[in-house]
Design an enzyme around this catalytic site. Structure first.
Site, PDB file in Angstrom:
ATOM      1  N   GLN A  40     -42.118  -3.731   0.871  1.00 52.01           N
ATOM      2  CA  GLN A  40     -41.219  -2.723   1.440  1.00 52.01           C
ATOM      3  C   GLN A  40     -41.955  -1.539   2.018  1.00 52.01           C
ATOM      4  O   GLN A  40     -41.357  -0.688   2.681  1.00 52.01           O
ATOM      5  CB  GLN A  40     -40.238  -2.233   0.374  1.00 52.01           C
ATOM      6  CG  GLN A  40     -40.886  -1.432  -0.749  1.00 52.01           C
ATOM      7  CD  GLN A  40     -39.928  -1.121  -1.873  1.00 52.01           C
ATOM      8  OE1 GLN A  40     -39.619  -1.979  -2.678  1.00 52.01           O
ATOM      9  NE2 GLN A  40     -39.454   0.125  -1.922  1.00 52.01           N
TER      10      GLN A  40
ATOM     11  N   CYS B  51     -35.966  -1.205  -1.929  1.00 54.00           N
ATOM     12  CA  CYS B  51     -36.179  -2.234  -2.944  1.00 54.00           C
ATOM     13  C   CYS B  51     -34.913  -3.033  -3.230  1.00 54.00           C
ATOM     14  O   CYS B  51     -34.949  -4.241  -3.438  1.00 54.00           O
ATOM     15  CB  CYS B  51     -36.717  -1.612  -4.226  1.00 54.00           C
ATOM     16  SG  CYS B  51     -35.608  -0.391  -4.982  1.00 54.00           S
TER      17      CYS B  51
ATOM     18  N   HIS C 288     -35.446   1.450  -9.440  1.00 55.22           N
ATOM     19  CA  HIS C 288     -36.079   0.394  -8.640  1.00 55.22           C
ATOM     20  C   HIS C 288     -35.417  -0.944  -8.942  1.00 55.22           C
ATOM     21  O   HIS C 288     -35.064  -1.230 -10.091  1.00 55.22           O
ATOM     22  CB  HIS C 288     -37.570   0.323  -8.993  1.00 55.22           C
ATOM     23  CG  HIS C 288     -38.374  -0.582  -8.115  1.00 55.22           C
ATOM     24  ND1 HIS C 288     -38.423  -0.456  -6.740  1.00 55.22           N
ATOM     25  CD2 HIS C 288     -39.180  -1.643  -8.420  1.00 55.22           C
ATOM     26  CE1 HIS C 288     -39.233  -1.378  -6.249  1.00 55.22           C
ATOM     27  NE2 HIS C 288     -39.686  -2.115  -7.244  1.00 55.22           N
TER      28      HIS C 288
ATOM     29  N   ASN D 103     -41.775  -8.506  -7.478  1.00 53.92           N
ATOM     30  CA  ASN D 103     -41.637  -7.157  -6.942  1.00 53.92           C
ATOM     31  C   ASN D 103     -41.705  -7.197  -5.417  1.00 53.92           C
ATOM     32  O   ASN D 103     -41.911  -8.256  -4.828  1.00 53.92           O
ATOM     33  CB  ASN D 103     -42.729  -6.247  -7.519  1.00 53.92           C
ATOM     34  CG  ASN D 103     -42.330  -4.779  -7.515  1.00 53.92           C
ATOM     35  OD1 ASN D 103     -41.344  -4.380  -6.906  1.00 53.92           O
ATOM     36  ND2 ASN D 103     -43.105  -3.954  -8.191  1.00 53.92           N
TER      37      ASN D 103
END
Length: 445
Positions: A64, A70, A365, A387
Protein backbone atom coordinates in the site's frame (compact mmCIF):
# COMPACT_ATOMS: atom_id res chain seq x y z
CA UNK A 1 2.13 19.47 49.38
CA UNK A 2 3.44 21.37 46.36
CA UNK A 3 1.99 20.48 42.97
CA UNK A 4 5.22 20.87 41.01
CA UNK A 5 8.36 18.71 40.77
CA UNK A 6 10.97 20.03 43.19
CA UNK A 7 14.71 20.02 42.48
CA UNK A 8 15.14 17.81 45.53
CA UNK A 9 12.73 15.26 44.05
CA UNK A 10 14.67 15.34 40.77
CA UNK A 11 17.83 14.54 42.70
CA UNK A 12 16.13 11.52 44.24
CA UNK A 13 14.99 10.34 40.79
CA UNK A 14 18.56 10.60 39.49
CA UNK A 15 19.95 8.79 42.53
CA UNK A 16 17.47 5.97 42.07
CA UNK A 17 18.33 5.69 38.37
CA UNK A 18 22.09 5.61 39.02
CA UNK A 19 21.74 2.99 41.76
CA UNK A 20 21.07 0.23 39.20
CA UNK A 21 23.75 -0.45 36.57
CA UNK A 22 21.07 -2.08 34.36
CA UNK A 23 19.55 1.35 33.80
CA UNK A 24 22.79 2.68 32.31
CA UNK A 25 23.14 -0.37 30.08
CA UNK A 26 19.54 0.07 28.90
CA UNK A 27 20.11 3.79 28.28
CA UNK A 28 23.18 3.11 26.15
CA UNK A 29 21.37 0.42 24.15
CA UNK A 30 18.27 2.54 23.49
CA UNK A 31 20.00 5.83 22.70
CA UNK A 32 22.19 4.04 20.13
CA UNK A 33 19.63 1.67 18.61
CA UNK A 34 16.12 2.84 19.44
CA UNK A 35 13.62 1.31 21.86
CA UNK A 36 12.21 -1.59 19.86
CA UNK A 37 15.55 -2.69 18.44
CA UNK A 38 17.12 -2.64 21.89
CA UNK A 39 14.17 -4.57 23.34
CA UNK A 40 13.97 -7.20 20.57
CA UNK A 41 13.67 -10.66 22.10
CA UNK A 42 15.98 -12.99 20.19
CA UNK A 43 13.98 -16.01 21.40
CA UNK A 44 10.94 -14.78 19.45
CA UNK A 45 12.13 -16.72 16.38
CA UNK A 46 12.14 -20.04 18.24
CA UNK A 47 8.91 -19.32 20.08
CA UNK A 48 6.94 -18.31 16.97
CA UNK A 49 8.16 -20.30 14.00
CA UNK A 50 6.65 -19.55 10.59
CA UNK A 51 4.82 -22.89 10.21
CA UNK A 52 1.09 -23.59 10.49
CA UNK A 53 -1.07 -26.71 10.65
CA UNK A 54 -3.84 -25.07 8.57
CA UNK A 55 -2.90 -22.70 5.77
CA UNK A 56 -4.75 -21.19 2.79
CA UNK A 57 -2.70 -20.44 -0.32
CA UNK A 58 -2.93 -16.71 -1.02
CA UNK A 59 -1.56 -14.44 -3.74
CA UNK A 60 1.63 -12.43 -3.75
CA UNK A 61 1.97 -9.83 -1.01
CA UNK A 62 0.91 -6.31 -2.03
CA UNK A 63 2.24 -2.92 -0.97
CA UNK A 64 0.00 0.00 0.00
CA UNK A 65 3.10 2.20 0.18
CA UNK A 66 2.55 5.65 1.72
CA UNK A 67 -1.23 5.47 1.88
CA UNK A 68 -3.78 4.43 4.50
CA UNK A 69 -5.62 1.93 2.31
CA UNK A 70 -4.96 -1.21 4.33
CA UNK A 71 -8.70 -1.91 4.67
CA UNK A 72 -9.04 -1.87 0.89
CA UNK A 73 -5.92 -3.96 0.29
CA UNK A 74 -7.07 -6.54 2.83
CA UNK A 75 -10.57 -6.77 1.33
CA UNK A 76 -9.28 -6.97 -2.24
CA UNK A 77 -6.78 -9.63 -1.20
CA UNK A 78 -9.70 -11.79 -0.09
CA UNK A 79 -11.67 -11.05 -3.28
CA UNK A 80 -8.85 -11.80 -5.71
CA UNK A 81 -8.61 -15.42 -4.55
CA UNK A 82 -12.02 -15.99 -6.11
CA UNK A 83 -10.83 -14.55 -9.45
CA UNK A 84 -7.64 -16.61 -9.34
CA UNK A 85 -9.62 -19.78 -8.65
CA UNK A 86 -12.27 -19.21 -11.31
CA UNK A 87 -9.78 -18.35 -14.04
CA UNK A 88 -7.00 -20.74 -12.91
CA UNK A 89 -4.56 -17.83 -12.48
CA UNK A 90 -1.38 -18.11 -10.43
CA UNK A 91 -1.57 -14.54 -9.16
CA UNK A 92 -3.34 -11.24 -9.81
CA UNK A 93 -4.25 -8.01 -8.05
CA UNK A 94 -7.46 -6.06 -8.09
CA UNK A 95 -7.04 -2.32 -8.48
CA UNK A 96 -6.66 -0.50 -5.18
CA UNK A 97 -6.70 2.85 -6.99
CA UNK A 98 -10.22 2.26 -8.33
CA UNK A 99 -12.02 2.05 -4.93
CA UNK A 100 -9.77 4.84 -3.62
CA UNK A 101 -11.23 7.19 -6.24
CA UNK A 102 -14.83 6.46 -5.33
CA UNK A 103 -14.13 6.33 -1.60
CA UNK A 104 -12.82 9.90 -1.72
CA UNK A 105 -15.77 11.04 -3.82
CA UNK A 106 -18.35 9.33 -1.60
CA UNK A 107 -16.70 10.51 1.61
CA UNK A 108 -16.76 14.05 0.24
CA UNK A 109 -20.47 13.79 -0.43
CA UNK A 110 -21.15 12.29 3.00
CA UNK A 111 -19.10 15.02 4.69
CA UNK A 112 -21.08 17.71 2.90
CA UNK A 113 -24.34 15.99 3.83
CA UNK A 114 -23.21 15.87 7.47
CA UNK A 115 -22.37 19.57 7.28
CA UNK A 116 -25.93 20.23 6.10
CA UNK A 117 -27.36 17.97 8.83
CA UNK A 118 -25.42 19.82 11.53
CA UNK A 119 -25.88 23.30 10.06
CA UNK A 120 -27.75 24.54 13.15
CA UNK A 121 -25.10 23.31 15.60
CA UNK A 122 -22.34 25.70 16.66
CA UNK A 123 -19.16 25.16 14.66
CA UNK A 124 -17.42 24.78 18.04
CA UNK A 125 -19.69 21.89 19.09
CA UNK A 126 -18.00 18.55 19.63
CA UNK A 127 -19.85 16.88 16.75
CA UNK A 128 -19.05 19.54 14.15
CA UNK A 129 -15.46 19.80 15.34
CA UNK A 130 -15.15 16.01 15.05
CA UNK A 131 -16.50 16.02 11.50
CA UNK A 132 -14.18 18.85 10.46
CA UNK A 133 -11.13 17.11 11.93
CA UNK A 134 -10.70 14.55 9.11
CA UNK A 135 -13.34 14.86 6.38
CA UNK A 136 -11.96 12.15 4.09
CA UNK A 137 -8.99 10.28 5.52
CA UNK A 138 -7.66 7.16 3.79
CA UNK A 139 -8.92 4.75 6.46
CA UNK A 140 -12.11 2.75 6.56
CA UNK A 141 -14.02 -0.27 7.78
CA UNK A 142 -15.40 -3.34 6.05
CA UNK A 143 -19.02 -2.14 5.70
CA UNK A 144 -17.76 1.04 4.06
CA UNK A 145 -15.86 -1.03 1.51
CA UNK A 146 -18.84 -3.30 0.96
CA UNK A 147 -21.01 -0.30 0.07
CA UNK A 148 -18.40 0.88 -2.44
CA UNK A 149 -18.24 -2.55 -4.09
CA UNK A 150 -22.02 -2.86 -4.23
CA UNK A 151 -22.24 0.45 -6.09
CA UNK A 152 -19.08 0.49 -8.19
CA UNK A 153 -17.79 -3.09 -8.45
CA UNK A 154 -14.08 -3.89 -8.85
CA UNK A 155 -11.52 -3.95 -11.68
CA UNK A 156 -8.15 -5.68 -12.18
CA UNK A 157 -5.12 -3.59 -11.31
CA UNK A 158 -4.02 -3.59 -14.97
CA UNK A 159 -7.19 -1.67 -15.82
CA UNK A 160 -6.67 1.14 -13.31
CA UNK A 161 -3.09 0.94 -12.03
CA UNK A 162 -1.48 2.91 -9.24
CA UNK A 163 -0.44 6.52 -9.72
CA UNK A 164 2.17 8.52 -7.87
CA UNK A 165 -0.67 10.03 -5.84
CA UNK A 166 -2.54 6.81 -5.01
CA UNK A 167 0.68 5.38 -3.57
CA UNK A 168 1.38 8.56 -1.59
CA UNK A 169 -1.94 10.19 -0.74
CA UNK A 170 -0.85 12.88 1.72
CA UNK A 171 -0.74 15.75 -0.80
CA UNK A 172 -4.08 14.89 -2.39
CA UNK A 173 -5.74 14.49 0.99
CA UNK A 174 -4.44 17.88 2.08
CA UNK A 175 -5.94 19.77 -0.87
CA UNK A 176 -9.21 17.85 -0.83
CA UNK A 177 -9.57 18.47 2.90
CA UNK A 178 -8.85 22.16 2.46
CA UNK A 179 -11.52 22.40 -0.23
CA UNK A 180 -14.12 20.50 1.81
CA UNK A 181 -13.62 22.74 4.83
CA UNK A 182 -14.00 25.73 2.54
CA UNK A 183 -17.28 24.27 1.27
CA UNK A 184 -18.45 23.74 4.87
CA UNK A 185 -17.68 27.40 5.53
CA UNK A 186 -19.69 28.37 2.43
CA UNK A 187 -22.68 26.41 3.72
CA UNK A 188 -22.60 28.42 6.95
CA UNK A 189 -22.47 31.70 5.01
CA UNK A 190 -25.39 30.60 2.82
CA UNK A 191 -27.41 29.66 5.90
CA UNK A 192 -26.70 33.08 7.43
CA UNK A 193 -28.01 34.66 4.20
CA UNK A 194 -31.30 32.79 4.59
CA UNK A 195 -30.66 30.04 2.04
CA UNK A 196 -32.67 26.82 2.42
CA UNK A 197 -31.48 23.23 2.72
CA UNK A 198 -32.49 22.77 -0.93
CA UNK A 199 -30.23 25.68 -1.86
CA UNK A 200 -27.37 24.05 0.03
CA UNK A 201 -27.91 20.72 -1.74
CA UNK A 202 -28.02 22.48 -5.10
CA UNK A 203 -24.69 24.11 -4.29
CA UNK A 204 -23.33 20.72 -3.22
CA UNK A 205 -23.59 19.40 -6.79
CA UNK A 206 -21.07 21.91 -8.10
CA UNK A 207 -18.86 21.32 -5.07
CA UNK A 208 -18.77 17.60 -5.87
CA UNK A 209 -17.95 18.41 -9.50
CA UNK A 210 -14.85 20.20 -8.21
CA UNK A 211 -13.89 17.21 -6.05
CA UNK A 212 -14.40 14.84 -9.02
CA UNK A 213 -12.11 16.98 -11.17
CA UNK A 214 -9.40 17.01 -8.51
CA UNK A 215 -9.66 13.22 -8.15
CA UNK A 216 -9.40 12.60 -11.90
CA UNK A 217 -6.29 14.79 -12.09
CA UNK A 218 -4.75 12.94 -9.11
CA UNK A 219 -5.80 9.35 -9.71
CA UNK A 220 -6.92 9.13 -13.35
CA UNK A 221 -10.44 8.54 -14.64
CA UNK A 222 -12.03 5.29 -13.44
CA UNK A 223 -13.26 2.94 -16.17
CA UNK A 224 -16.96 2.54 -16.86
CA UNK A 225 -16.38 -0.52 -19.08
CA UNK A 226 -13.12 -2.33 -19.82
CA UNK A 227 -11.34 -5.26 -21.46
CA UNK A 228 -8.80 -7.30 -19.48
CA UNK A 229 -6.25 -9.73 -20.89
CA UNK A 230 -4.16 -12.25 -18.97
CA UNK A 231 -2.91 -15.86 -19.03
CA UNK A 232 -3.75 -18.78 -16.75
CA UNK A 233 -1.36 -21.19 -15.04
CA UNK A 234 -1.10 -23.27 -18.22
CA UNK A 235 -0.26 -20.29 -20.42
CA UNK A 236 -3.74 -20.14 -21.95
CA UNK A 237 -4.71 -16.64 -23.11
CA UNK A 238 -7.75 -15.14 -21.36
CA UNK A 239 -9.67 -12.10 -22.59
CA UNK A 240 -12.50 -10.60 -20.55
CA UNK A 241 -14.14 -8.21 -23.01
CA UNK A 242 -16.35 -5.13 -22.65
CA UNK A 243 -17.43 -5.67 -19.07
CA UNK A 244 -18.48 -3.21 -16.39
CA UNK A 245 -16.78 -3.18 -12.97
CA UNK A 246 -20.09 -4.22 -11.39
CA UNK A 247 -20.48 -7.21 -13.70
CA UNK A 248 -16.83 -8.16 -13.25
CA UNK A 249 -17.45 -8.45 -9.51
CA UNK A 250 -20.60 -10.51 -10.00
CA UNK A 251 -19.04 -12.89 -12.52
CA UNK A 252 -15.47 -13.31 -11.31
CA UNK A 253 -15.57 -12.54 -7.58
CA UNK A 254 -19.13 -13.46 -6.80
CA UNK A 255 -18.95 -13.33 -3.01
CA UNK A 256 -22.53 -12.50 -1.86
CA UNK A 257 -22.18 -9.13 -0.16
CA UNK A 258 -25.38 -9.72 1.83
CA UNK A 259 -23.79 -12.75 3.50
CA UNK A 260 -20.64 -10.99 4.72
CA UNK A 261 -20.92 -9.55 8.22
CA UNK A 262 -18.58 -8.06 10.80
CA UNK A 263 -18.11 -9.14 14.40
CA UNK A 264 -16.11 -7.20 16.95
CA UNK A 265 -14.58 -7.78 20.36
CA UNK A 266 -15.08 -4.76 22.61
CA UNK A 267 -15.10 -6.02 26.21
CA UNK A 268 -16.23 -2.74 27.74
CA UNK A 269 -19.14 -2.24 30.13
CA UNK A 270 -20.95 0.12 27.75
CA UNK A 271 -21.05 -2.55 25.01
CA UNK A 272 -22.64 -5.82 26.22
CA UNK A 273 -21.88 -8.93 24.19
CA UNK A 274 -24.56 -10.28 21.81
CA UNK A 275 -25.72 -6.77 20.93
CA UNK A 276 -25.18 -5.02 17.59
CA UNK A 277 -23.68 -1.55 17.16
CA UNK A 278 -23.23 1.22 14.64
CA UNK A 279 -21.46 4.56 14.88
CA UNK A 280 -23.04 7.93 14.22
CA UNK A 281 -21.81 9.59 10.99
CA UNK A 282 -19.54 6.62 10.16
CA UNK A 283 -19.64 5.55 6.54
CA UNK A 284 -18.78 6.51 3.00
CA UNK A 285 -21.73 5.97 0.66
CA UNK A 286 -24.69 8.13 1.72
CA UNK A 287 -27.91 6.10 1.53
CA UNK A 288 -25.83 3.01 0.71
CA UNK A 289 -27.16 -0.52 0.97
CA UNK A 290 -24.81 -1.46 3.79
CA UNK A 291 -24.66 0.88 6.79
CA UNK A 292 -22.03 0.05 9.39
CA UNK A 293 -23.21 -2.71 11.71
CA UNK A 294 -21.33 -5.18 13.86
CA UNK A 295 -22.03 -7.81 16.48
CA UNK A 296 -20.00 -7.76 19.70
CA UNK A 297 -18.82 -11.22 20.80
CA UNK A 298 -16.34 -12.67 23.31
CA UNK A 299 -12.86 -13.06 21.79
CA UNK A 300 -12.90 -16.87 21.92
CA UNK A 301 -15.96 -16.88 19.68
CA UNK A 302 -14.14 -14.77 17.09
CA UNK A 303 -11.33 -17.31 17.11
CA UNK A 304 -13.67 -20.30 16.72
CA UNK A 305 -15.35 -18.68 13.73
CA UNK A 306 -11.99 -17.82 12.15
CA UNK A 307 -10.78 -21.42 12.51
CA UNK A 308 -13.96 -22.72 10.84
CA UNK A 309 -13.39 -20.43 7.88
CA UNK A 310 -9.73 -21.40 7.52
CA UNK A 311 -10.66 -25.09 7.60
CA UNK A 312 -13.01 -24.32 4.69
CA UNK A 313 -10.07 -22.80 2.77
CA UNK A 314 -11.23 -19.21 3.29
CA UNK A 315 -9.11 -16.27 4.41
CA UNK A 316 -10.29 -13.66 6.91
CA UNK A 317 -10.22 -9.86 6.79
CA UNK A 318 -9.49 -8.49 10.28
CA UNK A 319 -8.72 -5.24 12.06
CA UNK A 320 -6.25 -4.82 14.92
CA UNK A 321 -4.01 -2.35 16.73
CA UNK A 322 -0.90 -3.31 14.79
CA UNK A 323 1.55 -1.00 16.56
CA UNK A 324 1.13 -2.57 19.98
CA UNK A 325 4.05 -4.68 21.25
CA UNK A 326 4.93 -5.89 17.76
CA UNK A 327 8.04 -6.04 15.61
CA UNK A 328 7.23 -4.63 12.18
CA UNK A 329 10.42 -5.44 10.29
CA UNK A 330 10.89 -8.95 11.61
CA UNK A 331 7.20 -9.85 11.25
CA UNK A 332 5.99 -10.67 14.76
CA UNK A 333 2.66 -9.68 16.29
CA UNK A 334 3.48 -11.50 19.48
CA UNK A 335 3.47 -10.64 23.15
CA UNK A 336 7.06 -11.87 23.50
CA UNK A 337 8.48 -9.97 20.50
CA UNK A 338 9.80 -7.13 22.63
CA UNK A 339 11.14 -7.11 26.19
CA UNK A 340 9.75 -3.64 26.90
CA UNK A 341 8.85 -4.32 30.52
CA UNK A 342 12.34 -5.64 31.23
CA UNK A 343 13.94 -2.73 29.39
CA UNK A 344 12.11 -0.06 31.39
CA UNK A 345 11.72 -2.09 34.61
CA UNK A 346 7.98 -1.49 34.72
CA UNK A 347 4.79 -3.43 34.00
CA UNK A 348 2.23 -2.44 31.38
CA UNK A 349 -0.82 -3.79 33.12
CA UNK A 350 -3.93 -2.35 31.46
CA UNK A 351 -6.60 -4.80 30.32
CA UNK A 352 -8.16 -4.69 26.85
CA UNK A 353 -11.22 -3.05 28.36
CA UNK A 354 -9.13 -0.41 30.11
CA UNK A 355 -7.10 0.31 26.98
CA UNK A 356 -10.31 0.98 25.03
CA UNK A 357 -11.82 3.12 27.78
CA UNK A 358 -8.72 5.25 28.30
CA UNK A 359 -7.75 5.79 24.67
CA UNK A 360 -4.69 3.55 24.72
CA UNK A 361 -5.81 1.19 21.96
CA UNK A 362 -8.22 0.88 19.04
CA UNK A 363 -8.27 -0.59 15.55
CA UNK A 364 -5.54 0.96 13.40
CA UNK A 365 -4.80 -1.52 10.60
CA UNK A 366 -6.53 -4.23 8.55
CA UNK A 367 -4.83 -7.40 7.30
CA UNK A 368 -5.78 -10.94 6.27
CA UNK A 369 -5.52 -14.16 8.30
CA UNK A 370 -4.41 -16.98 5.99
CA UNK A 371 -3.47 -19.73 8.44
CA UNK A 372 -3.50 -21.03 11.99
CA UNK A 373 -1.43 -23.48 14.02
CA UNK A 374 -3.54 -25.65 16.35
CA UNK A 375 -2.40 -27.76 19.28
CA UNK A 376 -3.43 -31.38 19.85
CA UNK A 377 -6.70 -30.19 21.44
CA UNK A 378 -7.59 -27.95 18.51
CA UNK A 379 -6.73 -24.72 20.35
CA UNK A 380 -4.95 -21.96 18.38
CA UNK A 381 -1.27 -21.33 19.13
CA UNK A 382 -0.46 -18.78 16.43
CA UNK A 383 -1.92 -17.31 13.24
CA UNK A 384 -0.48 -16.54 9.81
CA UNK A 385 -1.15 -12.97 8.64
CA UNK A 386 -0.88 -11.48 5.16
CA UNK A 387 0.06 -7.82 5.37
CA UNK A 388 0.12 -5.10 2.70
CA UNK A 389 3.49 -3.50 3.42
CA UNK A 390 5.41 -5.30 0.68
CA UNK A 391 7.74 -8.31 0.72
CA UNK A 392 10.64 -6.57 2.44
CA UNK A 393 9.12 -6.86 5.93
CA UNK A 394 8.21 -9.93 7.93
CA UNK A 395 8.46 -13.34 6.28
CA UNK A 396 8.25 -12.16 2.65
CA UNK A 397 5.41 -9.86 3.73
CA UNK A 398 3.69 -12.32 6.07
CA UNK A 399 3.52 -12.03 9.86
CA UNK A 400 3.23 -14.45 12.76
CA UNK A 401 0.56 -13.46 15.30
CA UNK A 402 0.47 -15.40 18.55
CA UNK A 403 -2.86 -16.27 20.13
CA UNK A 404 -2.38 -14.00 23.14
CA UNK A 405 -1.77 -11.00 20.87
CA UNK A 406 -4.98 -11.93 19.00
CA UNK A 407 -6.86 -11.79 22.30
CA UNK A 408 -5.45 -8.44 23.33
CA UNK A 409 -5.30 -6.44 20.09
CA UNK A 410 -7.68 -7.90 17.49
CA UNK A 411 -10.95 -5.94 17.40
CA UNK A 412 -12.83 -6.93 14.28
CA UNK A 413 -13.16 -9.81 11.80
CA UNK A 414 -15.19 -10.35 8.65
CA UNK A 415 -17.09 -13.60 8.16
CA UNK A 416 -19.79 -15.32 6.17
CA UNK A 417 -22.92 -15.26 8.32
CA UNK A 418 -23.38 -19.01 7.80
CA UNK A 419 -20.59 -19.49 10.38
CA UNK A 420 -22.64 -17.81 13.11
CA UNK A 421 -24.28 -20.23 15.54
CA UNK A 422 -27.98 -19.86 16.35
CA UNK A 423 -27.43 -17.54 19.32
CA UNK A 424 -25.05 -15.33 17.36
CA UNK A 425 -27.28 -15.23 14.28
CA UNK A 426 -30.29 -14.18 16.35
CA UNK A 427 -28.24 -11.52 18.08
CA UNK A 428 -27.08 -10.09 14.73
CA UNK A 429 -30.71 -9.44 13.75
CA UNK A 430 -31.06 -6.89 16.55
CA UNK A 431 -31.39 -3.21 15.77
CA UNK A 432 -27.94 -1.67 16.30
CA UNK A 433 -27.20 0.59 19.25
CA UNK A 434 -25.85 3.91 17.95
CA UNK A 435 -22.43 4.84 19.36
CA UNK A 436 -21.03 8.35 19.50
CA UNK A 437 -18.83 9.41 16.54
CA UNK A 438 -15.68 9.39 18.69
CA UNK A 439 -16.25 5.91 20.13
CA UNK A 440 -13.16 3.69 19.66
CA UNK A 441 -15.22 1.22 17.63
CA UNK A 442 -15.59 3.97 15.05
CA UNK A 443 -11.85 4.06 14.40
CA UNK A 444 -10.71 3.55 10.83
CA UNK A 445 -8.15 0.96 9.76
Amino acid sequence: MKKGISLKKLESFEKDFDSNIANKIAMNAVTNNGINQAALNRDVYNNNQNAFSIEVKAGDVCNQKQSGRCWMFAALNTFRLQVMDKLNIENMELSQNYPLFYDKLEKSNLFLENMIETIDMPVTSREVAFLLMAPLGDGGQWDMFRSLVAKYGVVPKDVMPETEVSSMTREMDKYLTTKLREFACEFRKMKAEGKTVKDLRDAKEEMLNTIYRMLCISLGKPPVKFTWETKDKDGKFIKVKDITPQDFYKEYVGMPLNDLVTVINAPTKDKPFYETYTVKYLGSVADGDYPVKYLNLPIDELKKIAIKELKDNKVIWFGSDVGQFSERKKGFLTMDALCIEELFSTKFGMTKEERLDFGESLMTHAMVITGVDLDEKGKPIKWKVENSWGKDVGFDGYYVMDDEWFSEYVYQILLDKKYLNKKQAEAFKKEPIVLEPWDPMGSLA
